[in-house]
Enzyme design. Sequence first.
Site, mmCIF file in Angstrom:
data_model
loop_
_atom_site.group_PDB
_atom_site.id
_atom_site.type_symbol
_atom_site.label_atom_id
_atom_site.label_comp_id
_atom_site.label_asym_id
_atom_site.label_seq_id
_atom_site.Cartn_x
_atom_site.Cartn_y
_atom_site.Cartn_z
ATOM 1 N N CYS A 1 0.648 -1.289 0.262
ATOM 2 C CA CYS A 1 0.029 -0.373 -0.214
ATOM 3 C C CYS A 1 0.736 1.429 0.024
ATOM 4 O O CYS A 1 0.505 2.586 -0.528
ATOM 5 C CB CYS A 1 -0.860 -0.286 1.472
ATOM 6 S SG CYS A 1 0.150 0.417 3.044
ATOM 7 N N ARG B 1 3.875 1.251 -1.387
ATOM 8 C CA ARG B 1 5.244 1.862 -3.024
ATOM 9 C C ARG B 1 5.141 0.045 -3.430
ATOM 10 O O ARG B 1 4.245 -0.344 -2.830
ATOM 11 C CB ARG B 1 6.834 1.447 -2.082
ATOM 12 C CG ARG B 1 6.962 0.158 -1.108
ATOM 13 C CD ARG B 1 8.623 -0.420 -0.814
ATOM 14 N NE ARG B 1 7.992 0.750 0.621
ATOM 15 C CZ ARG B 1 9.516 2.067 0.481
ATOM 16 N NH1 ARG B 1 9.981 2.587 -0.825
ATOM 17 N NH2 ARG B 1 9.409 2.531 1.720
ATOM 18 N N GLU C 1 7.226 -4.576 8.750
ATOM 19 C CA GLU C 1 6.268 -5.824 7.727
ATOM 20 C C GLU C 1 6.678 -5.557 6.425
ATOM 21 O O GLU C 1 6.430 -6.946 5.571
ATOM 22 C CB GLU C 1 4.392 -5.114 7.723
ATOM 23 C CG GLU C 1 3.522 -5.341 9.124
ATOM 24 C CD GLU C 1 2.805 -4.493 8.539
ATOM 25 O OE1 GLU C 1 1.895 -4.187 7.678
ATOM 26 O OE2 GLU C 1 1.869 -4.751 10.233
ATOM 27 N N GLY D 1 -14.396 -5.475 5.533
ATOM 28 C CA GLY D 1 -13.177 -5.867 4.568
ATOM 29 C C GLY D 1 -12.303 -6.694 5.415
ATOM 30 O O GLY D 1 -12.248 -6.723 6.586
ATOM 31 N N THR D 2 -11.424 -7.456 4.723
ATOM 32 C CA THR D 2 -10.908 -8.471 5.564
ATOM 33 C C THR D 2 -9.376 -7.959 5.288
ATOM 34 O O THR D 2 -8.622 -9.176 5.258
ATOM 35 C CB THR D 2 -10.954 -9.902 5.424
ATOM 36 O OG1 THR D 2 -11.387 -10.202 4.009
ATOM 37 C CG2 THR D 2 -12.455 -10.070 6.260
ATOM 38 N N GLY D 3 -8.708 -6.804 4.687
ATOM 39 C CA GLY D 3 -7.492 -6.553 4.572
ATOM 40 C C GLY D 3 -6.538 -6.464 5.421
ATOM 41 O O GLY D 3 -7.034 -6.674 6.590
ATOM 42 N N ILE E 1 -4.264 -4.935 6.638
ATOM 43 C CA ILE E 1 -4.589 -3.390 8.024
ATOM 44 C C ILE E 1 -5.106 -3.126 8.913
ATOM 45 O O ILE E 1 -5.517 -3.357 10.011
ATOM 46 C CB ILE E 1 -3.685 -2.054 7.300
ATOM 47 C CG1 ILE E 1 -2.633 -2.035 6.922
ATOM 48 C CG2 ILE E 1 -4.289 -1.480 7.949
ATOM 49 C CD1 ILE E 1 -1.812 -0.854 6.267
#
Length: 416
Positions: free
Chosen positions: A58, A60, A120, A193-195, A197
């Site tokens: 998200c 780079r 991360e 949502g389940t992203g 982050i």
Amino acid sequence: MEPHLRAKGKHFYAIGLSYKKADAELRGHFSITDEAKVNILDEAKDEGIDSLILISTCNRTELYGFAEHPFQLIKLLCEHTHGTVEEFEKVSYIYKNSIAVSHLFRVGTGLDSQILGDFEIISQIKNGFKQSKEKEMVNPFTERLVNAVIQASKRIKNETEISSGATSVSFAAVQYILARVPYVSDKNLLLFGTGKIGRNTCENLIKHTKNDHITLINRTKNKAEKIAGKFNLVVKDYANIQSEIKKSDVLIVATGAQKPTISKQLIHSDEPLLILDLSIPRNVALDVKELPNVTLVHLDDLSKMTDRTLKRRKSQIPKAEQIIEEIKEEFDAWLTTRKFAPTIKALKNKLTVLKDAEIDLQRKKIVGFNEQHADIISDRIIQKITNQFAHHLRNENASADESIEFIQKVFQLQNK
């Protein structure tokens, strides 16, 4: 380092863009899908690019590889994403050889992260490396470099406090909620949502707010139920999203969609609503700002949070940079060995032949000649001479290829 980063007329390049110059929308244009990664690697192989590693997060998008010209890599990126060359030129960076190596070290060790010390990214580098290796798109240089970066990341994590306190954007999101939402444990929190982050934020919310009634909605309900079981959340159907938003005090959006999933039309309440958009590209339409009761915060805003934790982390930068330099020196020494070893070995052999002939001559001429002492002294001098040459060849300001040719010519070396 420059001369021995060249391979058959190619140079090692790092090309990409990051949060530093590209906003969330633009970064979204250059986001590489899993399918696109495969296609880029296949096409790069067909075009004769020696080695290529892709990173797309998200914050780079970057390509590291050997090419005759950086435009080969830029072209690959733009052809397989929604970004254009014109957009890329406005916000991008292109690093070559030793500067590209230094950049990868800073990225992989969290020194270039949006929140300093966020590790991360190293898992993304590992995944990119693994995928490239499976496609046989990793050469010995890249493999050694990535392993050196992983080693530096581990040491910095273990030997400094650069990752103490908040470790990610998700923690910053929780800090923001805690600072701005009173009695948060009693509030209605909705995660859409389940992203990754979003999931991390949810986990941190449960840990730090003691809120036991967080609701999760996802387009795929099975996935939502699987995650809800892990975090003890309430799952609602996607069809109920409008009514659930109406009941919520905080909405966290992490859907990973390519277009906004939340817009003004879904919000039908006059009560204060804080929306955190933790997605790239943006998953919340900017028109929600037109509603006076809505506060919209994007992860770019969260990353700008400066607190005592970040100040403490900054104090650890010199120690981290020292570790990087130590590991880079080892990497440089390995490169030197690969490039210069045959010439240094041939030089040492030539000097040893000269030494043996001279000792043999002096033994015949000098009465009581101490051959053992002469041998020890000569060997030490030969070692010092070859060390001097090796040191010279390691100097990146020197033209290594010309120096090697000169050494071979002066000492009449046959082995290269």
